[in-house]
Design a protein around this motif. Structure first.
Motif, PDB file in Angstrom:
ATOM      1  N   LEU A 105       0.663  -0.566   0.048  1.00 41.93           N
ATOM      2  CA  LEU A 105       0.011   0.287  -0.244  1.00 41.93           C
ATOM      3  C   LEU A 105       0.707   0.729   0.132  1.00 41.93           C
ATOM      4  CD1 LEU A 105      -2.969  -1.055   3.075  1.00 41.93           C
ATOM      5  CD2 LEU A 105      -3.082  -0.921  -0.249  1.00 41.93           C
ATOM      6  N   ALA A 106       0.695   2.150  -0.819  1.00 40.57           N
ATOM      7  CA  ALA A 106       1.397   3.364  -0.956  1.00 40.57           C
ATOM      8  C   ALA A 106       0.167   4.615  -0.057  1.00 40.57           C
ATOM      9  CB  ALA A 106       1.270   3.919  -2.613  1.00 40.57           C
ATOM     10  N   LEU A 107       1.265   5.150   0.403  1.00 41.86           N
ATOM     11  CA  LEU A 107      -0.292   5.871   1.602  1.00 41.86           C
ATOM     12  C   LEU A 107       0.034   7.406   1.512  1.00 41.86           C
ATOM     13  CD1 LEU A 107       0.057   3.350   4.846  1.00 41.86           C
ATOM     14  CD2 LEU A 107      -1.823   3.560   2.790  1.00 41.86           C
ATOM     15  N   ALA A 108      -0.724   8.027   1.792  1.00 41.56           N
ATOM     16  CA  ALA A 108      -0.400   9.958   1.867  1.00 41.56           C
ATOM     17  C   ALA A 108      -0.919  10.210   2.983  1.00 41.56           C
ATOM     18  CB  ALA A 108      -0.799  10.817   0.710  1.00 41.56           C
ATOM     19  N   PRO A 109      -0.817  11.258   3.471  1.00 43.07           N
ATOM     20  CA  PRO A 109      -1.606  12.343   4.398  1.00 43.07           C
ATOM     21  C   PRO A 109      -3.124  12.933   3.612  1.00 43.07           C
ATOM     22  CG  PRO A 109       0.343  13.036   4.361  1.00 43.07           C
ATOM     23  CD  PRO A 109       0.303  12.114   3.488  1.00 43.07           C
ATOM     24  N   LEU A 110      -4.500  12.076   4.785  1.00 42.06           N
ATOM     25  CA  LEU A 110      -5.343  13.049   3.796  1.00 42.06           C
ATOM     26  C   LEU A 110      -5.414  14.264   4.230  1.00 42.06           C
ATOM     27  CD1 LEU A 110      -8.263  12.330   3.081  1.00 42.06           C
ATOM     28  CD2 LEU A 110      -8.943  11.974   5.440  1.00 42.06           C
ATOM     29  N   ASP A 111      -5.957  15.293   2.843  1.00 46.54           N
ATOM     30  CA  ASP A 111      -5.117  16.406   3.322  1.00 46.54           C
ATOM     31  C   ASP A 111      -7.058  17.231   3.141  1.00 46.54           C
ATOM     32  OD1 ASP A 111      -6.511  16.215   0.587  1.00 46.54           O
ATOM     33  OD2 ASP A 111      -4.117  16.525  -0.429  1.00 46.54           O
ATOM     34  N   ASP A 112      -7.235  18.041   2.755  1.00 41.79           N
ATOM     35  CA  ASP A 112      -8.991  18.639   2.582  1.00 41.79           C
ATOM     36  C   ASP A 112      -9.595  18.510   1.370  1.00 41.79           C
ATOM     37  OD1 ASP A 112      -9.187  19.775   5.290  1.00 41.79           O
ATOM     38  OD2 ASP A 112      -7.794  21.742   5.023  1.00 41.79           O
ATOM     39  N   ALA A 113      -8.447  19.117   0.660  1.00 39.92           N
ATOM     40  CA  ALA A 113      -9.097  18.603  -0.988  1.00 39.92           C
ATOM     41  C   ALA A 113      -9.665  16.575  -0.946  1.00 39.92           C
ATOM     42  CB  ALA A 113      -8.229  19.000  -1.675  1.00 39.92           C
TER      43      ALA A 113
END
Length: 521
Positions: free
Chosen positions: A429-437
């Motif tokens: 799994l490639a993950l990223a922070p959950l931003d507002d957009a």
């Protein structure tokens, strides 16, 4: 030992040294050890009578003659959405390899009739369908399935002697798929049958089903009880499995034991084609009797409710958490302000008992909660962070199935158009922070936290189990996840502990589900 029944002698030839009767005059005699397994000719007066193996009934005729007058055909006229009508093509409700509604409304007997209402609005097309039912009282109360009559505009009951009677709905319960009707314009008395709750036939005992398959009213079929406690995806019923053939139109008909007592209400079949393959399901008498009495007295069923979505806590999940073979129900989501949230239940809690009774599946927990009255105290024993604790939840009132379904209709998620930069993959799994957009794009509520899946390695266990871009990883093991580092630390701890998988919470379309994902490979 022999017994007398309508002039015939039944039973097996007894005695260790007794030889079997001659077979059709062939002069053969069998050793006693073999004779017990052979069909036998036993003479009553001078006429040879074929006797089945011990335990099998000679005939179901006496049972059928006694109970069939209480069984009715139910013809329903309803208005249906055109899209729903198109889905009623023969066989379509049975294509999936899972237990399915065996009636679902028979196919229309005539082209849909539309037109306009008096106010000029389009009139929905009408559909004719049929099912089965049976009288449970001399004053005209009839039990059937909810799905037979739920959209009915007119209901006609046809008795065995072809008498046609109008009927009205007294009450319906979507949760168990039961409904109660009452005959209009005639006081009776009507022939009726009784539910049997005390005497429970064993697996392998004979049963007889009577109903209206494919519009062929007054049809009897026979078989045995194949199993008890079948979970076919419905919420409040542990079904009886029978192999007596039931088909479209048998919905709502009774299953009798060999004494003519109602032990179940036929409801569904497992079939890839739409026809009987010998796997049918009936609502047990004790459930049907309780629900129908409540419908007759008040017209509505009240069930307990704790405001939590749950799923089975499987053996694989337990291994991922280092909990051996522990079984139970894991909490996925909590209704904001609901009974569970107010009581302190938490997402990821594993419920293993309720009021001192062990819980092995989510269905068990749901059914036991449903048995509570609104306001009852429910003591839930849960495992949280590896420790057992008790959470006392005050039961609420369960909304209708329609209300619950509407609450689940959250907008579908789609992958964010411009995801934040991902980190190195963790277990595929490639993950990223959950931003507002991304939160707005995915319709993620403000109180939901997690790490956003931006891609999935198609050779990974995560891909095999259905994870995809746009999913949100909210938990791993016993901790919340907000970044790839959080997931990575849980994975490393699982590897050091010698575990082969880690339990991951996945948020999608407004709901959280838990999956064990392999940490190797």
């Amino acid at each position: 030992m022999t017994s007398k029944k309508t002039g015939y002698l039944l039973g097996a030839v007894a005695g260790a040294g007794v030889m079997a009767a001659a077979v059709a005059g062939a002069g053969m005699r069998l050793p006693a050890a073999q004779a017990a397994d052979q069909p036998q000719l036993i003479r009553a007066s001078t006429a040879p009578i074929f006797a089945p193996p011990p335990g099998a009934p000679m005939s179901y005729a006496d049972i059928f003659e006694r109970v069939s007058p209480a069984v009715v055909s139910i013809n329903v006229t309803s208005r249906v959405d055109p899209n729903a009508l198109r889905r009623a093509i023969p066989g379509l409700p049975f294509l999936l390899p899972s237990p399915d509604d065996e009636d679902g409304g028979d196919d229309p007997t005539a082209p849909p009739q539309g037109g306009q209402t008096e106010r000029g609005q389009p009139r929905l097309p009408s559909q004719q369908s049929s099912g089965s039912g049976f009288f449970i009282s001399p004053d005209g109360y009839i039990v059937t399935n909810n799905h037979v009559v739920e959209n009915a505009e007119r209901i006609t009951v046809v008795m065995k002697d072809e008498t046609e009677l109008d009927a009205e709905i007294i009450g319906r319960d979507e949760g168990t798929d039961l409904a109660v009707l009452k005959v209009k314009g005639r006081n009776g008395p009507f022939p009726f049958v009784n539910f049997e709750e005390a005497a429970k036939p064993r697996v392998g005992d004979w049963v007889i089903a009577v109903g209206n398959p494919f519009g062929l009213g007054g049809t009897a079929t026979a078989g045995i009880i194949s199993a008890y406690g079948r979970d076919i995806g419905e919420t409040f019923v542990d079904y009886i499995q029978i192999d007596a053939p039931i088909n479209r139109g048998n919905s709502g008909g009774p299953t009798f034991d060999i004494y003519g007592r109602v032990i179940g209400v036929n409801t569904a079949i497992f079939s890839p084609s739409g026809g009987s393959v010998g796997i049918g399901f009936a609502i047990p008498a004790e459930v049907a009797n309780s629900v129908t009495k409540q419908l007759i007295s008040g017209g509505r069923i009240q069930r307990g409710y704790i405001g939590a979505s749950i799923q089975n806590f499987t053996r694989e999940m337990a291994e991922a958490q280092g909990m051996g073979d522990q079984r139970g129900a894991i909490v996925g989501d909590l209704v904001p302000g609901g009974p569970s949230q107010r009581a302190g239940l938490m997402v990821g809690d594993v419920v293993v008992a309720i009021n001192g009774q062990a819980v092995k599946t989510s269905s068990e927990l749901t059914r036991r909660v449903a048995q509570a009255r609104p306001g009852d105290a429910l003591r839930l024993e849960v495992i949280r962070d590896g420790r057992r604790r008790t959470v006392e939840v005050r039961s609420g009132t369960r909304p209708s199935e329609r209300e619950l379904a509407s609450n689940d209709n959250t907008p579908g998620s789609r992958a964010p158009a411009a995801p934040a930069a991902p980190t190195a993959p963790v277990i595929g799994l490639a993950l990223a922070p959950l931003d507002d957009a991304s939160r707005r794009t995915l319709n993620v509520p403000a109180d939901v936290r997690g790490a956003l899946v931006t891609s999935v390695d198609q050779s990974s266990d995560a891909a095999e189990k259905g994870l995809r871009r746009g999913d949100l990883i909210t938990r791993a093991g016993d901790r919340a996840v907000a970044s790839a580092a959080d997931l990575s630390s849980v994975v490393e701890a699982a590897r050091k502990a010698g575990r082969t998988s880690v339990l991951v919470g996945v948020y999608r379309n407004g709901r959280t589900s838990f999956l064990p994902l392999k940490v190797s490979g």
